[in-house]
Write an enzyme that holds these catalytic residues in place. Sequence first.
Site, PDB file in Angstrom:
ATOM      1  N   CYS A  21       0.584  -1.369   0.462  1.00 61.19           N
ATOM      2  CA  CYS A  21       0.250  -0.195   0.056  1.00 61.19           C
ATOM      3  C   CYS A  21       0.817   1.483   0.024  1.00 61.19           C
ATOM      4  O   CYS A  21       0.494   2.020  -0.620  1.00 61.19           O
ATOM      5  CB  CYS A  21      -0.886  -0.363   1.926  1.00 61.19           C
ATOM      6  SG  CYS A  21       0.085  -0.284   2.479  1.00 61.19           S
ATOM      7  N   GLU A  79      -3.731   4.526  -8.615  1.00 54.75           N
ATOM      8  CA  GLU A  79      -2.314   2.905  -7.834  1.00 54.75           C
ATOM      9  C   GLU A  79      -2.958   1.997  -8.728  1.00 54.75           C
ATOM     10  O   GLU A  79      -3.400   1.488  -9.065  1.00 54.75           O
ATOM     11  CB  GLU A  79      -3.173   2.513  -5.838  1.00 54.75           C
ATOM     12  CG  GLU A  79      -2.693   1.706  -5.424  1.00 54.75           C
ATOM     13  CD  GLU A  79      -2.809   1.393  -4.200  1.00 54.75           C
ATOM     14  OE1 GLU A  79      -4.234   0.813  -4.032  1.00 54.75           O
ATOM     15  OE2 GLU A  79      -2.042   1.480  -3.553  1.00 54.75           O
TER      16      GLU A  79
HETATM   17  P1  NAP Z   1      -9.953  -5.096  -2.095  1.00 54.75           P
HETATM   18  O1  NAP Z   1     -10.514  -5.621  -2.619  1.00 54.75           O
HETATM   19  O2  NAP Z   1     -10.888  -3.624  -1.400  1.00 54.75           O
HETATM   20  O3  NAP Z   1     -10.119  -5.923  -0.351  1.00 54.75           O
HETATM   21  C1  NAP Z   1     -10.178  -6.103   0.207  1.00 54.75           C
HETATM   22  C2  NAP Z   1     -10.743  -6.945   1.208  1.00 54.75           C
HETATM   23  O4  NAP Z   1     -11.799  -6.183   1.380  1.00 54.75           O
HETATM   24  C3  NAP Z   1     -10.786  -8.513   0.779  1.00 54.75           C
HETATM   25  O5  NAP Z   1     -11.408  -8.903   1.675  1.00 54.75           O
HETATM   26  C4  NAP Z   1     -12.146  -7.742  -0.117  1.00 54.75           C
HETATM   27  O6  NAP Z   1     -13.007  -9.436   0.153  1.00 54.75           O
HETATM   28  C5  NAP Z   1     -13.455  -7.448   0.553  1.00 54.75           C
HETATM   29  N1  NAP Z   1     -14.124  -6.846  -0.256  1.00 54.75           N
HETATM   30  C6  NAP Z   1     -14.495  -6.657  -1.199  1.00 54.75           C
HETATM   31  N2  NAP Z   1     -15.254  -6.271  -1.476  1.00 54.75           N
HETATM   32  C7  NAP Z   1     -16.464  -5.676  -0.622  1.00 54.75           C
HETATM   33  C8  NAP Z   1     -17.148  -5.098   0.572  1.00 54.75           C
HETATM   34  N3  NAP Z   1     -18.164  -5.001  -0.688  1.00 54.75           N
HETATM   35  N4  NAP Z   1     -17.928  -5.295   1.326  1.00 54.75           N
HETATM   36  C9  NAP Z   1     -17.140  -5.920   2.640  1.00 54.75           C
HETATM   37  N5  NAP Z   1     -15.733  -6.208   1.788  1.00 54.75           N
HETATM   38  C10 NAP Z   1     -14.931  -6.621   0.766  1.00 54.75           C
HETATM   39  O7  NAP Z   1      -8.874  -4.892  -1.380  1.00 54.75           O
HETATM   40  P2  NAP Z   1      -7.028  -5.772  -2.250  1.00 54.75           P
HETATM   41  O8  NAP Z   1      -7.551  -5.810  -4.080  1.00 54.75           O
HETATM   42  O9  NAP Z   1      -7.770  -7.083  -1.399  1.00 54.75           O
HETATM   43  O10 NAP Z   1      -5.909  -5.218  -1.904  1.00 54.75           O
HETATM   44  C11 NAP Z   1      -5.687  -4.296  -2.354  1.00 54.75           C
HETATM   45  C12 NAP Z   1      -5.308  -3.137  -1.402  1.00 54.75           C
HETATM   46  O11 NAP Z   1      -5.346  -2.524  -0.408  1.00 54.75           O
HETATM   47  C13 NAP Z   1      -4.337  -1.689  -2.333  1.00 54.75           C
HETATM   48  O12 NAP Z   1      -4.877  -0.895  -2.873  1.00 54.75           O
HETATM   49  C14 NAP Z   1      -4.186  -1.723  -1.106  1.00 54.75           C
HETATM   50  O13 NAP Z   1      -3.788  -0.028  -1.218  1.00 54.75           O
HETATM   51  C15 NAP Z   1      -4.182  -1.723  -0.729  1.00 54.75           C
HETATM   52  N6  NAP Z   1      -4.170  -1.571   1.122  1.00 54.75           N
HETATM   53  C16 NAP Z   1      -3.795  -0.896   2.133  1.00 54.75           C
HETATM   54  C17 NAP Z   1      -3.043  -1.036   3.138  1.00 54.75           C
HETATM   55  C18 NAP Z   1      -3.216   0.302   4.381  1.00 54.75           C
HETATM   56  O14 NAP Z   1      -2.952  -0.042   5.564  1.00 54.75           O
HETATM   57  N7  NAP Z   1      -2.933   1.443   4.310  1.00 54.75           N
HETATM   58  C19 NAP Z   1      -2.355  -1.902   3.289  1.00 54.75           C
HETATM   59  C20 NAP Z   1      -2.980  -3.429   2.953  1.00 54.75           C
HETATM   60  C21 NAP Z   1      -3.969  -3.291   0.859  1.00 54.75           C
HETATM   61  P3  NAP Z   1     -12.183 -10.220  -1.410  1.00 54.75           P
HETATM   62  O15 NAP Z   1     -11.492  -9.840  -2.061  1.00 54.75           O
HETATM   63  O16 NAP Z   1     -12.335 -12.044  -0.695  1.00 54.75           O
HETATM   64  O17 NAP Z   1     -13.334 -10.018  -2.401  1.00 54.75           O
END
Ligand code: NAP
Length: 493
Positions: free
Chosen positions: A299, A397
């Site tokens: 992130c 991003e």
């Molecule tokens: P994501 O698609 O937002 O998913 C994150 C989590 O949320 C997953 O467990 C996902 O489930 C779940 N999710 C998706 N849609 C949801 C909904 N409508 N309601 C509830 N939960 C839902 O993110 P990602 O692609 O996995 O991860 C990458 C992102 O995380 C990047 O944008 C990154 O910058 C961010 N990140 C931020 C930090 C920080 O500390 N600021 C750290 C690491 C990553 P599923 O994937 O199982 O569908």
Amino acid sequence: MTPIEQARAAIRQQMLIGGEWRKAQDDATFDVFDPATGNVIAQVPAASAADVDAAVGAAREALQSAEWRHMLPAARERILLRLADLVEAHGEELAALETLNQGKLLPWSQAIEVGGSAQWLRYMAGWATKIEGTTFDTSIAFPPGVRYRTYTQRVPVGVVGAIVPWNFPLAMAVWKIAPALACGCTVVLKPAEETPLTALRLAELALEAGVPRGVLNVITGDGETTGAALVRHPGVDKIAFTGSTEVGRLIGAQCGQDIRRVALELGGKSPVIVLDDMDVEAAVMGAAGAIFFNHGQVCTAGSRLYVAKPLYEKVVAGVAAAAEGTVLGGGFDANAQMGPMVSARHRDRVMQLIDTAGPEGGEVVAGGKRGEGSGYFVRPTVVANTANKPLTLVREEVFGPVLVAMPFSDINDVLRQANDSRYGLGASVWTHRLDRAQHAIDQLEAGTVWVNTHNMVDPAMPFGGFKASGIGREHGRSAIDGYTELKSVCIAY
Ligand code: NAP
Ligand code: MG
């Protein structure tokens, strides 16, 4: 056993609800893949709203049980310390399991996922016995003759719904579980659908460590069904989310509607700023590490590189050479320097974003293409922003090994450009001059500012975002504040 055999032996294919291993009530499952090969390695339950309801019910019951509520803080501390010991004792299999499921290089799984998780668990274990309020004098004058004793105390926020992403699956889970349990909360954890395996094994170790049944529950499933059901569930007191800004917005809106506590750790587009007094070699190493660590799936990845004009050509050439020389391979391959993207879908998204560079006027100076083989590989990519306008890659991003580089000649101008982003998670400035470093620290809109380093985190150092990078802070005392409610007590006598 080889690491791959160890990983396979550690796969658990049921969810943990109320201390019991369960299938989904409707028996639905989904496949889990090895991103280095594209092969299916496990099938785990696809939790429906009914399963989420069972998990939240178990967490609520555990919250109210005498066993957890009246446990001495020192006993909670000991359980978390035992869990840290178990994570270390099972470090080889946990690291191998993470590498098999997530694709990251095995040494990084060992250092960050296993080593980091043990470190965070121990740090947060110590907080269990240090949660405190304050006493203070009030000036309440009525009724005459009555005196008051007033103080605050911190109480657990309650049932926590923790939703985490796939980039550091075990570490992200522990970042939420460790402080929540230290504070006396109970947890329902939903790992990302791509990477549920280490969370399931961690939950098993938690039971072994003495975490009472129902205090930690792990449900597997996708975001739209399982995650959304958890966010909407009235039995959840707080949602702790790490993931994309888009999903964070949805979750924040729902929690606002329900007046539910929420912490959001979201995306970033972190700038790396190299000033003209920096030595080229250190700048190249620093910039390459800032973007390519964990294959760019970080992130705080330093995805925008701003270099002072006199150094620009040399630094960009150096990072491009590092990218071109990088050996791609599976996480168990000792020769590999970078692993695959976590999924085919994510690889395709990264490629689509790379493909915007050329038509918008950027110049791809390294990578720009997929890696070889059946795994989800993307070559580390460096784009020179020769267009002199904000490319898509400067704004969006990517969450992959893609760097966009720009020269600058004025420090205030580059700080303005660095801040010209909807995100504000991390930033780094590279200089030996204290006055310039401090000026940049003061100006940069970011939750963490690094000087001559990037991506470094510690359980004592608060972590979170300005602007669209999130709301709330993890780690340190901030984490304890986040998993407790503040209660004021006013006693008349
Ligand atoms: P994501 O698609 O937002 O998913 C994150 C989590 O949320 C997953 O467990 C996902 O489930 C779940 N999710 C998706 N849609 C949801 C909904 N409508 N309601 C509830 N939960 C839902 O993110 P990602 O692609 O996995 O991860 C990458 C992102 O995380 C990047 O944008 C990154 O910058 C961010 N990140 C931020 C930090 C920080 O500390 N600021 C750290 C690491 C990553 P599923 O994937 O199982 O569908
Ligand atoms: Mg997802």
